[in-house]
Motif scaffolding. Structure first.
Motif, PDB file in Angstrom:
ATOM      1  N   LEU A  20       0.809  -1.220   0.000  1.00  0.00           N
ATOM      2  CA  LEU A  20       0.000   0.000   0.000  1.00  0.00           C
ATOM      3  C   LEU A  20       0.842   1.270   0.000  1.00  0.00           C
ATOM      4  N   SER A  21       2.155   1.116  -0.129  1.00  0.00           N
ATOM      5  CA  SER A  21       3.080   2.261  -0.160  1.00  0.00           C
ATOM      6  C   SER A  21       2.922   3.137   1.083  1.00  0.00           C
ATOM      7  N   LEU A  22       2.930   2.493   2.257  1.00  0.00           N
ATOM      8  CA  LEU A  22       2.816   3.199   3.528  1.00  0.00           C
ATOM      9  C   LEU A  22       4.096   3.011   4.325  1.00  0.00           C
ATOM     10  N   ASN A  23       4.416   3.990   5.170  1.00  0.00           N
ATOM     11  CA  ASN A  23       5.480   3.747   6.138  1.00  0.00           C
ATOM     12  C   ASN A  23       4.843   3.201   7.411  1.00  0.00           C
ATOM     13  N   PRO A  24       5.601   2.556   8.301  1.00  0.00           N
ATOM     14  CA  PRO A  24       5.005   1.919   9.488  1.00  0.00           C
ATOM     15  C   PRO A  24       4.203   2.878  10.359  1.00  0.00           C
ATOM     16  N   LYS A  25       4.674   4.122  10.525  1.00  0.00           N
ATOM     17  CA  LYS A  25       3.924   5.062  11.357  1.00  0.00           C
ATOM     18  C   LYS A  25       2.551   5.343  10.771  1.00  0.00           C
ATOM     19  N   THR A  26       2.488   5.525   9.441  1.00  0.00           N
ATOM     20  CA  THR A  26       1.196   5.771   8.786  1.00  0.00           C
ATOM     21  C   THR A  26       0.291   4.549   8.922  1.00  0.00           C
ATOM     22  N   PHE A  27       0.893   3.355   8.841  1.00  0.00           N
ATOM     23  CA  PHE A  27       0.098   2.133   9.012  1.00  0.00           C
ATOM     24  C   PHE A  27      -0.579   2.118  10.376  1.00  0.00           C
ATOM     25  N   TYR A  28       0.176   2.405  11.435  1.00  0.00           N
ATOM     26  CA  TYR A  28      -0.406   2.368  12.782  1.00  0.00           C
ATOM     27  C   TYR A  28      -1.371   3.527  13.015  1.00  0.00           C
ATOM     28  N   ASP A  29      -1.153   4.649  12.361  1.00  0.00           N
ATOM     29  CA  ASP A  29      -2.135   5.744  12.430  1.00  0.00           C
ATOM     30  C   ASP A  29      -3.462   5.293  11.838  1.00  0.00           C
ATOM     31  N   HIS A  30      -3.404   4.634  10.683  1.00  0.00           N
ATOM     32  CA  HIS A  30      -4.630   4.110  10.063  1.00  0.00           C
ATOM     33  C   HIS A  30      -5.266   3.059  10.971  1.00  0.00           C
ATOM     34  N   LEU A  31      -4.459   2.202  11.581  1.00  0.00           N
ATOM     35  CA  LEU A  31      -4.998   1.154  12.440  1.00  0.00           C
ATOM     36  C   LEU A  31      -5.741   1.759  13.633  1.00  0.00           C
TER      37      LEU A  31
END
Length: 488
Positions: free
Chosen positions: A155-166
């Motif tokens: 999804l072309s995300l960095n880990p911080k953005t992933f956890y923000d979405h989560l």
């Protein structure tokens, strides 16, 4: 043994009393009914003068503090008051409209003011979710067993953005579930609930326990909590002293004890009796961590003593079901669950409105099987009255702590914790790569938003063999919801 003072109450909250149902002092908070000493750690702190029971003491202020912490966590992201000192804390606008005023707009989003504390907040969910498509893909990858690294790459995300979405998805799931929870609670007058607990990460040995309570037969989960705070606390205690503040926070030096791996007894009766022996090997019968065991303290966050998490869990449950006429709570054999339930619902148990039942069975027992011959056995110092039976190759046992004789056959057929145990087992299977990821074993905080997402998916989307969701079985929805429905 000297007679001292009980730990002070917090408002009307006093949880230190005899917990033997047949004792005249059950529920009594009169200090004259007990021998209290806190000078000799080798002797019980509290002893009932009537029956000789020695229930462990709790710090009522710390139980109340944990209750507020849990409510704040449950209300995180909801359109609700977030003031910890307000009586409306965590009550969503959607279902408690009488508690709030509409108070203008912030951009295109509705603003509200609490009638209790006058604080204001914005409804984050009154607008359109512009990230719905991306978040649906993220959930689809999560539920199909992809790792965080793989999802971020796809999804072309960095880990911080992933956890923000989560975290955003978890908040949206809590908001979605709030309406269904309220409808279920309002439409129910009698119910069978089940409470189960297990390690959040069974292979990590990090000491984090996961407690869940829900409707016993459909498996609809109402509440869940863990004995872990994702942030660090400065005052930690090596030993539990209920007369000291911050005693609910466990120090890192508490971990790393030797674990006694004694062979598991054969037969259900042997296992039930062995559990009692294990309980009495604890210095605190309500704290599993005072039995010799081994766990590795998380690198981040703070562990909470299980008794404080469990008592606060039932204190959260109590106002939700106060209007129900008859309630039965099933649980596996664990004195902590029993004591917490009996303490919180003490007045209701006296009125015969609430009862608690232990349920144990082996893997061969078939759900709904009719019991054959019933054997009554009194076990442990408490003289708990157990009913054992067989059906084919299966064995099952129940212990009604209300001592209601004559209902053994009914409970042996209908009492069950299977739906809630299956809920926790499926979580570990569904997210095994994420739960058992080596780097996450000592960083369990990243799993907390996933628990809220999983509860929403389980209640509203997951279908059993009859193609019905738990919400459908309770008449809350007409069809299973999709991931897209959760993101609306």
């Amino acid at each position: 043994m000297s007679s001292g003072k009980l730990p002070p109450a917090t408002g009307e909250l006093q949880l230190n009393f005899c917990k033997t149902l047949t004792c005249p002092n059950f529920g009594s908070i009169d200090e004259q009914d007990y021998l209290v000493q806190h000078t000799n750690p080798a002797r019980p702190t509290l002893v009932c003068r009537e029956c000789g029971a020695f229930p462990p003491l709790l710090n009522n202020h710390q139980v109340h503090a944990e209750l507020i912490a849990q409510r704040q966590l449950h209300a995180d992201g909801l359109c609700a008051c977030t003031n910890p000192d307000c009586e409306h804390l965590g009550k969503p606008v959607l279902t408690y409209r009488h508690c709030y005023h509409a108070f203008g707009y912030s951009g295109d989003r509705q603003r509200y003011r609490c009638k209790g504390c006058q604080s204001t907040f914005v409804d984050r969910w009154s607008g359109i979710n512009k990230k719905s498509e991306l978040q649906q893909k993220l959930l689809a990858f999560l539920f199909t067993g992809h790792t965080v690294r793989d999802i971020c790459r796809r999804l072309s995300l960095n880990p911080k953005t992933f956890y923000d979405h989560l975290n955003q998805i978890a908040a949206r799931c809590r908001q979605k579930l709030a309406a269904y929870d309220t409808r279920f609670l309002a439409d129910t007058s009698t119910g069978h609930l089940a409470s189960v607990h297990t390690a959040l990460q069974p292979k990590s040995e990090n000491g984090v326990q996961w407690l869940a309570t829900g409707e016993a037969h459909s498996g609809y989960v109402l509440l869940q909590d863990v004995n872990y705070h994702p942030y660090a606390h400065s005052h930690l205690s090596d030993h539990h002293d209920p007369y000291q503040e911050d005693c609910r926070f466990m120090a890192t030096t508490h971990a790393g004890q030797h674990e006694d791996r004694s062979p598991r007894p054969e037969g259900l009766l042997g296992r039930v009796d062995a559990k009692y022996r294990e309980v009495f090997a604890r210095s605190n019968v309500e704290d599993p961590y005072t039995y010799p065991l081994h766990f590795i303290y998380p690198n981040r966050g703070t562990l909470i003593r299980p008794q404080y998490t469990t008592y606060a869990h039932y204190l959260n449950l109590k106002p939700l079901i106060d209007h129900w006429q008859q309630i039965v709570v099933f649980s596996p054999q664990e004195p902590l669950l029993r004591s917490a339930c009996l303490s919180v619902f003490e007045a209701d148990i006296r009125d015969k409105r609430v009862s608690h039942v232990y349920v144990e069975q082996d893997s061969h027992w078939q759900p709904g099987a009719e019991p054959e011959k019933i054997d009554i056995v009194l076990l442990s110092w408490w003289r708990d009255r157990w009913a054992f039976t067989r059906s084919g190759d299966g064995t099952k046992a129940i212990c009604d702590h209300g001592q209601n004789k004559g209902k053994e056959a009914y409970w042996l057929t209908h009492a069950s914790c299977d739906a809630l145990k299956k809920y926790q087992q499926q979580f570990h299977q569904q997210f095994s790569l994420l739960v058992n990821e080596p780097r996450r074993r000592l960083r369990p905080g990243g799993l907390l938003p996933l628990l809220d997402i999983y509860r929403a998916w389980h209640n509203l989307c997951w279908q059993d063999k009859a193609h019905l969701t738990p919400a459908q079985r309770l008449g809350l929805t007409e069809r299973p919801l999709t991931l897209a429905d959760l993101m609306l």
